[in-house]
Enzyme design. Structure first.
Site, short mmCIF file in Angstrom:
data_model
loop_
_atom_site.label_atom_id
_atom_site.label_comp_id
_atom_site.label_asym_id
_atom_site.label_seq_id
_atom_site.Cartn_x
_atom_site.Cartn_y
_atom_site.Cartn_z
N LYS A 268 11.96 8.86 -18.37
CA LYS A 268 12.20 7.68 -17.44
C LYS A 268 13.77 7.08 -17.42
O LYS A 268 14.20 6.85 -18.31
CB LYS A 268 11.49 6.25 -18.01
CG LYS A 268 11.52 5.00 -17.26
CD LYS A 268 11.05 3.78 -17.90
CE LYS A 268 11.12 2.57 -17.14
NZ LYS A 268 10.52 1.25 -18.06
N ASP A 273 16.50 -2.36 -14.81
CA ASP A 273 15.23 -2.86 -14.45
C ASP A 273 15.35 -4.14 -14.52
O ASP A 273 15.23 -4.94 -15.52
CB ASP A 273 14.26 -2.35 -15.73
CG ASP A 273 12.78 -2.84 -15.60
OD1 ASP A 273 12.52 -3.19 -14.32
OD2 ASP A 273 12.02 -2.74 -16.41
N LYS A 280 12.30 -10.31 -13.97
CA LYS A 280 12.33 -10.63 -15.17
C LYS A 280 12.98 -11.91 -15.79
O LYS A 280 13.95 -12.33 -14.76
CB LYS A 280 13.05 -9.62 -16.12
CG LYS A 280 12.32 -8.25 -16.37
CD LYS A 280 13.23 -7.35 -17.15
CE LYS A 280 12.26 -6.10 -17.19
NZ LYS A 280 11.13 -6.12 -18.04
N ASP A 350 7.23 -5.24 -12.23
CA ASP A 350 7.97 -4.74 -13.54
C ASP A 350 7.49 -3.72 -14.22
O ASP A 350 8.13 -3.29 -15.32
CB ASP A 350 8.13 -5.90 -14.24
CG ASP A 350 9.20 -6.12 -15.33
OD1 ASP A 350 10.09 -5.16 -15.33
OD2 ASP A 350 9.19 -6.92 -16.24
N ARG A 354 5.53 3.47 -15.22
CA ARG A 354 4.54 4.19 -14.95
C ARG A 354 4.54 4.58 -13.59
O ARG A 354 3.83 5.80 -13.43
CB ARG A 354 3.12 3.42 -15.53
CG ARG A 354 3.04 2.22 -14.69
CD ARG A 354 2.09 1.17 -15.38
NE ARG A 354 2.77 0.60 -16.55
CZ ARG A 354 2.28 -0.46 -17.32
NH1 ARG A 354 0.85 -0.94 -17.08
NH2 ARG A 354 2.94 -1.15 -18.21
N1 BES Z 1 11.30 -1.52 -19.18
C1 BES Z 1 10.45 -2.30 -19.44
C2 BES Z 1 9.92 -2.43 -21.03
C3 BES Z 1 10.70 -2.91 -21.97
C4 BES Z 1 10.70 -4.38 -21.92
C5 BES Z 1 11.21 -2.03 -22.78
C6 BES Z 1 11.62 -4.89 -23.17
C7 BES Z 1 12.32 -2.68 -23.86
C8 BES Z 1 12.53 -4.12 -23.97
C9 BES Z 1 9.23 -1.94 -18.59
O1 BES Z 1 9.62 -1.44 -17.41
C10 BES Z 1 8.42 -3.25 -18.20
O2 BES Z 1 8.89 -4.41 -17.73
N2 BES Z 1 7.19 -3.31 -18.87
C11 BES Z 1 6.56 -4.55 -18.70
C12 BES Z 1 4.84 -4.34 -18.24
C13 BES Z 1 4.25 -5.37 -18.01
C14 BES Z 1 4.69 -6.03 -16.74
C15 BES Z 1 2.79 -5.06 -17.94
C16 BES Z 1 6.59 -5.49 -20.05
O3 BES Z 1 6.48 -4.60 -21.10
O4 BES Z 1 6.49 -6.54 -20.06
ZN ZN Z 2 11.22 -0.42 -17.09
MN MN Z 3 9.96 -3.22 -15.94
#
Ligand code: BES
Ligand code: ZN
Ligand code: MN
Length: 508
Positions: A268, A273, A280, A350, A354
């Site tokens: 990835k 992000d 976020k 967000d 995936r």
């Molecule tokens: N890159 C983030 C995951 C992440 C968040 C890694 C904080 C390390 C620290 C990923 O893209 C993301 O935002 N995931 C969301 C998924 C949710 C929207 C279902 C998450 O983990 O909040």
């Molecule tokens: Zn991410």
């Molecule tokens: Mn994300």
């Protein structure tokens, strides 16, 4: 830094600094004992006076030790003899290297290979010494206008072994440790790079640079137009809001038997992000520059693999995109068709990792891979579930799970398996498409994300590493860790050993 191995008695070494261990309470390790008996009991005298208890974290520097040919002796606390395990050994080494850096010695001979570490052999100890010493030297100060380099940095470490018999395997351990450390350094440098400089285009250039450095690596960059034509609409949905074009980076390393199917590493590479339209919150958002650490670990591992000239076929795939809000950005509710033909309702922009990985995984089918491992900072939920020590591990093939668990143990780069049960799949039901990209509940978020990916990996053996908690450190020591380069490199080393065994069998 330079590393070599050498046998010989400590008192006979003409070195700038001898490094010897002291157990708690005030007990010399075998090499220290040997040294002490020849040098008139200097060490035991110091210990008797109470200057060093032998607790981990303690150290003491001695000068002018009679009868010895070294300039200095660094005594390092090792804790209780029976308690020396992986963690303790690494702590002791990290402390020793930090202490060495405070001395004027630019070279040292380390006798800590005489510590008995539970369940670990000399090969492991040597590799750890190399990895930890490089780790302790690591700085990311490229972007500071004034760098605070140590006065006289440590340049060479000589590691003691007991005899010539151990030489070939010890030298191999150094080669492995050095290749892994260099791979980790590359991974850390890429991860720490700020997101205004580390864009998908820049990442592609780094891959090209790596291929330039190692002729065994071939690189190809797939541009948006080509991805569009192929039908990678899930991946492209993520970068729509960004001014930076997406890149699918492909690296091929073909040094294995022609008939060997390739091992594919898919990373990835979200260079930043923001969450997209599902923006976020602002707190610690800077850390989302690390959302390309999976990609960085693919490059780091390929570097190690090429340096070790492993007789394998390996393919690195990197989905590099930036996730931004913007007038053209994907909206919550949009439905896209993935490369697999399955449609996805994007309920949360967000959950973008995936989306880029599902198309990358489908693309990997074309290579008829032996196995595919994806590496991704995929979910905050993985950090909630496991904390920041192990990578989350998921797989659709138990032998692959076992191989990765074994490699994790060998390399001291831990994983923990989480379930991929059918029961979780219904969380991804969508009213309007084949699936949604998030569940309507927050439970088991790391598993739900893995379930989503599993729908694109039916045709091969696959494992998913969620490295959200392990790819970087937060807080005062903020920085990329270089993980899981040790794990992935070990996995490939194990596959290479399999190839050699296989060849031996055929010759006989
Ligand atoms: N890159 C983030 C995951 C992440 C968040 C890694 C904080 C390390 C620290 C990923 O893209 C993301 O935002 N995931 C969301 C998924 C949710 C929207 C279902 C998450 O983990 O909040
Ligand atoms: Zn991410
Ligand atoms: Mn994300």
């Amino acid at each position: 830094m330079e590393f070599t191995v050498k046998s010989g008695n400590p008192e006979k070494q003409r070195t700038a600094c001898l490094v010897l261990g002291v157990y708690e309470s005030r007990r010399l390790t075998p090499a220290a004992e040997q040294f002490d008996s020849v040098c008139g009991g200097t060490l035991s005298n110091v210990l008797r006076r109470g200057d060093l208890e032998g607790k981990p974290g303690q150290s003491l520097l001695l000068f002018n030790v009679p009868e010895a040919l070294c300039e200095r002796v660094l005594l390092v606390g090792c804790g209780r003899e029976r308690e020396v395990d992986d963690r303790r050994f690494r702590q002791i080494l990290a402390h020793a290297v930090a202490a060495l850096n405070e001395t004027g010695a630019t070279e040292a001979m380390v006798y800590l290979t005489d510590l008995a570490v539970k369940g670990r052999d000399l090969h492991w100890k040597i590799r750890q010494i190399v990895e930890i010493a490089e780790e302790a030297q690591y700085r990311f100060d490229e972007l500071k206008s004034k760098k605070d380099a140590p006065r006289r940095p440590l340049r060479k470490i000589i590691i003691n072994i007991s005899g010539r018999k151990e030489l070939p395997d010890s030298e191999q351990a150094i080669r492995e440790g050095a290749a892994i450390a260099a791979g980790m350094k590359l991974t850390k440098d890429l991860g720490n790079m700020p997101p205004n400089l580390c864009t998908p285009t820049w990442l592609a250039e780094q891959a090209q640079g790596l291929a330039g450095e190692f002729p065994a690596l071939q690189v190809r960059i797939l541009e948006e137009a080509e991805m569009e034509q192929m039908g990678m609409h899930a991946l492209l949905a993520v970068s729509r809001g960004s001014a930076q074009p997406a890149k699918l980076i492909r690296l091929d390393y073909r040094q294995g038997p022609a008939a060997q199917k390739p091992y594919v590493l898919a990373g990835k590479g979200v260079t930043f992000d923001t969450g997209g339209i599902s923006l976020k919150p602002g707190e610690a958002m800077d850390e989302m520059k690390y959302d390309m650490c999976g990609a960085a670990s693919v490059l780091g591992t390929l570097r190690a693999c090429a340096e070790l000239q492993l007789p394998l076929n390996v393919t690195g795939l990197i989905a590099a995109v930036e996730n931004m809000p913007g007038g053209r950005a994907t909206r919550p509710g949009d439905i896209v068709t993935s490369l697999s033909g399955q449609t996805v309702e994007i309920l949360n922009t967000d959950a973008e990792g995936r989306l880029i990985l599902c198309d990358t995984l489908t693309y990997a089918e074309r290579d008829e891979p032996a196995a595919v491992i994806d590496i991704a900072t995929l979910t905050g939920a993985c950090i909630i579930a496991l904390g920041r020590h192990p990578h989350g591990l998921f797989s659709n093939h138990p032998p692959l799970t076992h191989a990765l668990q074994g490699a994790a143990h060998t390399a001291s780069d831990r994983v923990w398996e989480l379930p991929l049960w059918e029961d979780y799949q219904e969380g991804l039901d969508s009213n309007f498409a084949d699936m949604a990209n998030i569940a309507s509940h927050r439970d088991g978020g790391a598993i739900i994300a893995a379930c989503f990916l599993s729908r694109f990996t039916k045709k091969f053996h696959w494992a998913h590493l969620d490295i959200a908690g392990t790819a970087w450190k937060t807080g005062k020591a903020k920085g990329a860790t270089g993980r899981p380069v040790p794990l992935l490199t070990q996995y490939l080393l194990d596959r290479a050993a399999e190839v050699s065994r296989e060849e031996g069998r055929i010759e006989k």
